[in-house]
Each structure stands twice: as structure tokens, then as C-alpha cells.
Design an enzyme around this catalytic site. Structure first.
Site, short mmCIF file in Angstrom:
data_model
loop_
_atom_site.label_atom_id
_atom_site.label_comp_id
_atom_site.label_asym_id
_atom_site.label_seq_id
_atom_site.Cartn_x
_atom_site.Cartn_y
_atom_site.Cartn_z
N HIS A 18 -40.77 -10.41 -28.95
CA HIS A 18 -40.13 -9.93 -27.72
C HIS A 18 -40.83 -10.53 -26.51
O HIS A 18 -41.99 -10.94 -26.57
CB HIS A 18 -40.20 -8.40 -27.65
CG HIS A 18 -41.60 -7.87 -27.78
ND1 HIS A 18 -42.21 -7.70 -29.00
CD2 HIS A 18 -42.50 -7.50 -26.84
CE1 HIS A 18 -43.43 -7.24 -28.81
NE2 HIS A 18 -43.64 -7.12 -27.51
N HIS B 38 -34.57 -10.32 -36.50
CA HIS B 38 -36.01 -10.06 -36.60
C HIS B 38 -36.80 -11.35 -36.81
O HIS B 38 -36.57 -12.08 -37.77
CB HIS B 38 -36.30 -9.09 -37.74
CG HIS B 38 -37.77 -8.78 -37.89
ND1 HIS B 38 -38.34 -7.64 -37.38
CD2 HIS B 38 -38.77 -9.51 -38.43
CE1 HIS B 38 -39.64 -7.67 -37.63
NE2 HIS B 38 -39.93 -8.80 -38.27
P1 5GP Z 1 -46.72 -6.13 -27.52
O1 5GP Z 1 -48.13 -5.72 -27.22
O2 5GP Z 1 -46.40 -6.08 -28.98
O3 5GP Z 1 -46.37 -7.43 -26.87
O4 5GP Z 1 -45.82 -5.09 -26.74
C1 5GP Z 1 -45.22 -3.99 -27.31
C2 5GP Z 1 -44.62 -3.21 -26.16
O5 5GP Z 1 -43.63 -2.34 -26.68
C3 5GP Z 1 -45.63 -2.35 -25.42
O6 5GP Z 1 -45.60 -2.69 -24.04
C4 5GP Z 1 -45.15 -0.92 -25.67
O7 5GP Z 1 -45.31 -0.09 -24.54
C5 5GP Z 1 -43.70 -1.10 -26.03
N1 5GP Z 1 -43.20 -0.12 -26.98
C6 5GP Z 1 -43.82 0.30 -28.11
N2 5GP Z 1 -43.05 1.19 -28.77
C7 5GP Z 1 -41.93 1.33 -28.04
C8 5GP Z 1 -40.75 2.12 -28.20
O8 5GP Z 1 -40.58 2.88 -29.16
N3 5GP Z 1 -39.80 2.03 -27.24
C9 5GP Z 1 -39.94 1.20 -26.16
N4 5GP Z 1 -38.94 1.19 -25.27
N5 5GP Z 1 -41.04 0.43 -25.97
C10 5GP Z 1 -42.01 0.50 -26.89
ZN ZN Z 2 -37.60 -6.08 -36.29
#
Ligand code: 5GP
Ligand code: ZN
Length: 114
Positions: free
Chosen positions: A98, A45
Site C-alpha cells: 500500500h 494482494h
Molecule cells: P505500514 O507500516 O504497513 O506501511 O502501514 C500500515 C498502516 O495501516 C498504518 O499506518 C496503520 O495505521 C494502518 N492500519 C492498520 N490497520 C488498519 C485498519 O484496520 N484499518 C485502517 N483503515 N488502517 C489500518
Molecule cells: Zn491482502
């Protein structure tokens, strides 16, 4: 443990995995914004890219190389995007660092500007 990505990479929550090793996992984004939309997620993490330093930054090299390899496997090596949202102002919503890998447009709808 409340971090959703920590729970996914440790298989306490489900996701559609494409790849995993001891350092990272690759699974499908639950709300894709491209025909192929994958997340490359370190098992360790880190809140965001801001939490990396010289001691642990080599995970990024592995993430880039994995992105390239998966793009080839998904046959989208002719067009893909890598994105790391860092901080709320940039749209980061999951505070477990990520990388987004988006592609698969091929003959389908072309990507807009992001
Ligand atoms: P960020 O905006 O933090 O860069 O992207 C988070 C991403 O994680 C988003 O594109 C969202 O759709 C994805 N996401 C959020 N919750 C989950 C989840 O429980 N499972 C999966 N596979 N993707 C998720
Ligand atoms: Zn984490």
C-alpha cells in the site's frame, strides 16, 4: 482470508473509503500521522513492493496517478508525501502492499522529517 487489507478492499471489514474502482481502493488510515492520511491499496494482494515484477508492476502507475488525483481533490496539492514501507526493517506492518498519502498541513502544524 486473514489479510486485513484484502478484507477491507472486499468490504468484509469497514473503512472510510474515499475512492474505489476495479483495481484499487483509497481509505483513511485508522491511526493518522497527518491531517490527511490516506492509504492507496491495490485490490490484488501483493505482500510488498518486492512482490511486483514487470508483468504486474503497472498497478504502481495507477497508484501514483490516483494519489495525485486524490491530493488535488483533498486540496492538498501544494504539499503531500507519498510513502511505501517495504519490509519489517522499514516499518511495514501490513503485508499487503500500500501507498501512504499524507498531507493537509496547510496553515496547521508543519510536518517533521520522516
Ligand atoms: P505500514 O507500516 O504497513 O506501511 O502501514 C500500515 C498502516 O495501516 C498504518 O499506518 C496503520 O495505521 C494502518 N492500519 C492498520 N490497520 C488498519 C485498519 O484496520 N484499518 C485502517 N483503515 N488502517 C489500518
Ligand atoms: Zn491482502
Amino acid at each position: 482470508m486473514t489479510c486485513i487489507f484484502c478484507q477491507i478492499v472486499s468490504h468484509q471489514l469497514p473503512a472510510e473509503f474515499l475512492f474505489e474502482d476495479e483495481d484499487l481502493a483509497v481509505f483513511k488510515d485508522i491511526n493518522p500521522s497527518a491531517p490527511i492520511h490516506l492509504l492507496i491499496v491495490p485490490k490484488k494482494h501483493f505482500d510488498s513492493l518486492n512482490a511486483l515484477d514487470e508483468k504486474n508492476g503497472n498497478i504502481m502507475t495507477k497508484m501514483w496517478m490516483t494519489a495525485k488525483k486524490i491530493a488535488e481533490q483533498q486540496n492538498t496539492q501544494n504539499g503531500y508525501r507519498i510513502l511505501i514501507n517495504t519490509g519489517r526493517e522499514a516499518g511495514q506492518v501490513i503485508f499487503h502492499m500500500h501507498m501512504h498519502l499524507m498531507g493537509g498541513w496547510g496553515s496547521r502544524a508543519k510536518p517533521g522529517k520522516r
